[in-house]
Design an enzyme around this catalytic site. Structure first.
Site, PDB file in Angstrom:
ATOM      1  CG  ASN A 169      -0.477  -0.210   2.736  1.00 52.29           C
ATOM      2  OD1 ASN A 169       0.159   0.642   3.192  1.00 52.29           O
ATOM      3  ND2 ASN A 169      -0.480  -1.376   3.322  1.00 52.29           N
ATOM      4  CE  LYS A 181      -8.047  -0.346  13.318  1.00 49.43           C
ATOM      5  NZ  LYS A 181      -7.323  -0.084  12.213  1.00 49.43           N
TER       6      LYS A 181
END
Ligand SMILES: Cc1cc2nc3c(=O)[nH]c(=O)nc-3n(C[C@H](O)[C@H](O)[C@H](O)COP(=O)(O)O)c2cc1C
Length: 418
Positions: free
Chosen positions: A230, A357
């Protein structure tokens, strides 16, 4: 409801597009002695000024054989001092004033001669007189011919300075101006600047903390040639590692492949894949007190890694992917007294996803950034962070990653102490 903090206590602001740093408003006393590397000190003075420091230059007479005071005066917009008996302003004793006003002293380059004089307490010119009166943190950057550097007298003098609390920055090795090859080169101004920033930090609230910071991307191999990755540059994590070290923590930086310089005062562990990252972080977790996971770890990796290069064929190719181990979740399950801060990089529903999260991973803080906000996220030197905890949500304004790192650590330390 998130609130944006407008009253930003740290004196770091965006002015004319330049982000001020930890050196903002600090006075750095830059001593320049008569070595061939004196020309590099002009770049150092310039870096310090750009960082917001007030720079007072004190030169020896020999230094002026290599570079003139006018260069430093033009760069610092202040008088460069060289004469202890300067009579321009009799209302002040300048060497004492300079010493008292200094937040930090750095002598770069430091000649063998100046090192010897300081070790003996000699004060026979403007530089050595000022140095003797300094009580601030002191950095010395020796630069000279290898034999001069390795000479027992120079080494004994440097030992004396270390014992007296000076930070002696090791010279670099390479081809010297005199033609010899060996140790003695003055480190580059960037490197000296990093050391100055470290010692200029006057917050030492993280002494005793053992911090793990993760940074950068991971690479998941597909075959011997290709990998999935990424866009993470590692800058946010590196800034956090440096900031924690500057504040006195013992820091281990677990870094994916990035093109950043290894930070000084930090132990760096290089990894490649998510599996390497899992091993490096979990094996150190028990001994740590704080973990900040700023790395962009791959969620998936190729289910198999081909032994040989996958050859091009007609038609499309599908790659079966499998989940990597969830490091943050594992740490959340295993945590005892550690404070864990995860990062979330979102492109939509940032707050909602980050709050979910926080709960799902059983951690104390999520630092959220939205890739679609200008100045935030990958590759840039700035970030816009929102710090989410079970009972708060602090939206920080656009700031340098260095400042964001300190704000994040401020919040962690506040919560650790509560
Ligand atoms: C061309 C030239 C280059 C020099 N380079 C260095 C050097 O890199 N490091 C050093 O310790 N001395 C170097 N010296 C010797 C110093 O200039 C000399 O010891 C001087 O007395 C130092 O004065 P100061 O310590 O007051 O600045 C050099 C001398 C000359 C002529």
């Amino acid at each position: 409801m998130c609130y944006t903090e407008l009253n930003f206590a740290r004196k770091s602001a965006v002015r004319g597009g330049v982000f001020k740093t930890m050196l903002n408003g600090k006075t750095v006393l830059l001593g320049v002695s008569g070595g061939i590397a004196a020309y590099k000190s002009a770049s150092l003075a310039s870096l310090l000024v750009k960082a917001g420091a007030v720079v007072d230059v004190v030169m020896t007479k020999a230094a002026q054989q290599f570079i003139g005071p006018a260069t430093f005066e033009a760069l610092t917009h202040r008088r460069a001092w060289d004469d202890v008996f300067d009579r321009a302003d009799p209302s002040r004793v300048h060497h004492i004033d300079l010493a008292q006003n200094a937040s930090l002293l750095v002598i770069a380059p430091a000649t063998a001669d100046v090192i010897a004089k300081i070790a003996c307490g000699i004060a026979d010119d403007m530089l050595t007189s000022t140095v003797l009166a300094c009580t601030c943190p002191r950095i010395i950057v020796p630069a000279m011919n290898t034999h001069m550097y390795e000479n027992d007298a120079t080494q004994a003098n440097l030992r004396t300075l270390r014992e007296r609390g000076w930070f002696v920055m090791e010279p670099a090795a390479g081809r010297l101006a005199c033609g010899d090859v060996g140790r003695g080169k003055m480190p580059e101004p960037d490197d000296i600047f990093e050391v100055i920033e470290h010692f200029a930090c006057d917050t030492h609230d993280m002494e005793g903390e053992r911090v793990i910071v993760t940074a950068g991307p991971t690479r998941e191999a597909l075959d011997p040639v290709r990998f999935l990755t990424n866009h993470s540059s590692g800058r946010m994590g590196y800034a956090i590692a440096r900031a924690a070290a500057d504040r006195g923590a013992q820091v281990t930086l677990v870094s994916g492949p990035v093109s950043l310089k290894r930070p000084r005062f930090v132990e760096t562990v290089d990894i490649t894949s998510a599996a390497d990252m899992f091993e490096a972080v979990t094996s150190r977790f028990e001994q740590s007190t704080i973990v900040v996971k700023a790395a962009a770890v791959a969620d998936y990796r190729p289910a198999t890694v081909a032994d040989n290069k996958i050859k091009k064929k007609d038609g499309d190719l599908s790659l079966p992917l499998e989940r990597t181990q969830d490091i943050l979740k594992t740490l959340g399950e295993r945590r005892t007294n550690q404070f864990i801060c995860g990062f979330s990089m979102e492109t939509e529903n940032m707050l909602e996803n980050s709050r979910a999260k926080l709960v799902k991973k059983n951690v104390q803080m999520i630092a959220a950034n939205n890739l679609k906000v200008a100045g935030a996220g990958f590759g840039v030197d700035t970030n816009v962070l929102t710090l989410i905890t079970p009972d708060s949500c602090l939206e920080l304004p656009l700031m340098s990653k260095e400042e964001a790192a300190h704000r994040l650590l401020d919040e962690i330390m506040k919560r650790k102490k509560a």
